[in-house]
Design a protein around this motif. Sequence first.
Motif, mmCIF file in Angstrom:
data_model
loop_
_atom_site.group_PDB
_atom_site.id
_atom_site.type_symbol
_atom_site.label_atom_id
_atom_site.label_comp_id
_atom_site.label_asym_id
_atom_site.label_seq_id
_atom_site.Cartn_x
_atom_site.Cartn_y
_atom_site.Cartn_z
ATOM 1 N N ASP A 19 0.830 -1.206 0.000
ATOM 2 C CA ASP A 19 0.000 0.000 0.000
ATOM 3 C C ASP A 19 0.864 1.256 0.000
ATOM 4 O O ASP A 19 0.565 2.232 -0.704
ATOM 5 C CB ASP A 19 -0.924 0.014 1.219
ATOM 6 C CG ASP A 19 -2.083 -0.961 1.091
ATOM 7 O OD1 ASP A 19 -2.317 -1.459 -0.037
ATOM 8 O OD2 ASP A 19 -2.748 -1.232 2.109
ATOM 9 N N SER A 165 -15.274 7.339 1.186
ATOM 10 C CA SER A 165 -15.777 6.514 0.086
ATOM 11 C C SER A 165 -14.669 6.002 -0.822
ATOM 12 O O SER A 165 -14.911 5.178 -1.709
ATOM 13 C CB SER A 165 -16.788 7.319 -0.749
ATOM 14 O OG SER A 165 -16.123 8.331 -1.508
ATOM 15 N N TYR A 166 -13.447 6.467 -0.620
ATOM 16 C CA TYR A 166 -12.309 6.047 -1.436
ATOM 17 C C TYR A 166 -11.902 4.610 -1.138
ATOM 18 O O TYR A 166 -12.208 4.076 -0.061
ATOM 19 C CB TYR A 166 -11.093 6.927 -1.138
ATOM 20 C CG TYR A 166 -11.098 8.302 -1.753
ATOM 21 C CD1 TYR A 166 -11.978 8.652 -2.756
ATOM 22 C CD2 TYR A 166 -10.182 9.250 -1.325
ATOM 23 C CE1 TYR A 166 -11.948 9.912 -3.318
ATOM 24 C CE2 TYR A 166 -10.141 10.515 -1.880
ATOM 25 C CZ TYR A 166 -11.025 10.831 -2.881
ATOM 26 O OH TYR A 166 -10.986 12.078 -3.425
ATOM 27 N N ASP A 167 -11.118 4.042 -2.053
ATOM 28 C CA ASP A 167 -10.478 2.774 -1.723
ATOM 29 C C ASP A 167 -9.320 3.055 -0.761
ATOM 30 O O ASP A 167 -8.972 4.201 -0.488
ATOM 31 C CB ASP A 167 -10.020 2.025 -2.974
ATOM 32 C CG ASP A 167 -8.908 2.726 -3.736
ATOM 33 O OD1 ASP A 167 -8.168 3.540 -3.147
ATOM 34 O OD2 ASP A 167 -8.756 2.451 -4.939
ATOM 35 N N GLU A 168 -8.740 1.987 -0.228
ATOM 36 C CA GLU A 168 -7.777 2.130 0.864
ATOM 37 C C GLU A 168 -6.554 2.945 0.466
ATOM 38 O O GLU A 168 -6.077 3.794 1.242
ATOM 39 C CB GLU A 168 -7.331 0.748 1.357
ATOM 40 C CG GLU A 168 -6.418 0.801 2.571
ATOM 41 C CD GLU A 168 -6.104 -0.578 3.137
ATOM 42 O OE1 GLU A 168 -5.426 -0.639 4.176
ATOM 43 O OE2 GLU A 168 -6.551 -1.581 2.533
ATOM 44 N N ARG A 171 -7.338 6.616 0.354
ATOM 45 C CA ARG A 171 -7.493 7.152 1.708
ATOM 46 C C ARG A 171 -6.133 7.404 2.348
ATOM 47 O O ARG A 171 -5.915 8.429 2.993
ATOM 48 C CB ARG A 171 -8.317 6.187 2.574
ATOM 49 C CG ARG A 171 -9.796 6.172 2.253
ATOM 50 C CD ARG A 171 -10.613 5.578 3.396
ATOM 51 N NE ARG A 171 -10.199 4.229 3.753
ATOM 52 C CZ ARG A 171 -10.641 3.123 3.190
ATOM 53 N NH1 ARG A 171 -11.544 3.198 2.212
ATOM 54 N NH2 ARG A 171 -10.222 1.941 3.578
#
Length: 230
Positions: A19, A165-168, A171
């Motif tokens: 990530d 509301s974003y993906d990880e 965010r």
Amino acid sequence: MEIFRHRSQREAEAKLDQDIEEVNRLLEDPAHQLSMMPERVVEQARRNGRVDTVPGASGSFGTVPTNPIPVNGTVGAMAWLSRLQTRQGESLVFHRVGLLHGLEVYEALSLTRANWFLFFLDPVHLGASRQAPEGFRLMAEGRLFHGVGRLMPRFPGDLERIVASYDEVFRLATVAPNKVLNQLASREPERPVAQRLKLEWLAHQIELSGTVQPRSDALGTAAVTGGEPA
């Protein structure tokens, strides 16, 4: 059980490393930022290359549609705006309020709530401009996103809801909304008359361009377009 705990920890660490690598690409890799745009935009960007100013531009850099800021797609625009500071060291929070003749138009507010801005960005380039508008400076690459590439109906109060509301990865790449909103204090900043007039002018220009979109109640008469990749 001990073996499973170690395996789970290793997997979690590997996921975190992955990530973090993806966040760095979002914030710093122009080619990756541009790749999130439609292929037609990518092809046009390849033809336009990377420039600091658009050839033949006139007027105040970045604040009028005749002299837009060259950037590499919507994510590239978000990364560039996140690096922008006033000469007094104020960062900005921003959202995208519309499209005008292919330009992405962003509204921005300084975190002291003292100043409002409207910026015009041309997203069909291989990289972002290394030039800042008058009265601003650009910080180093890699700053977390300080805004969003879509409309906040309640700007900036909707930042937390939109980021949630974003993906990880998105965010992680965005500055903590509560940090921004705390700096802005509890009450929602009110647009000055001059800023409202700019948004009304923008809405009128979008209508004249023939690319009318649904209006935003929050902006009064400012036209709205779609969101960013996320």
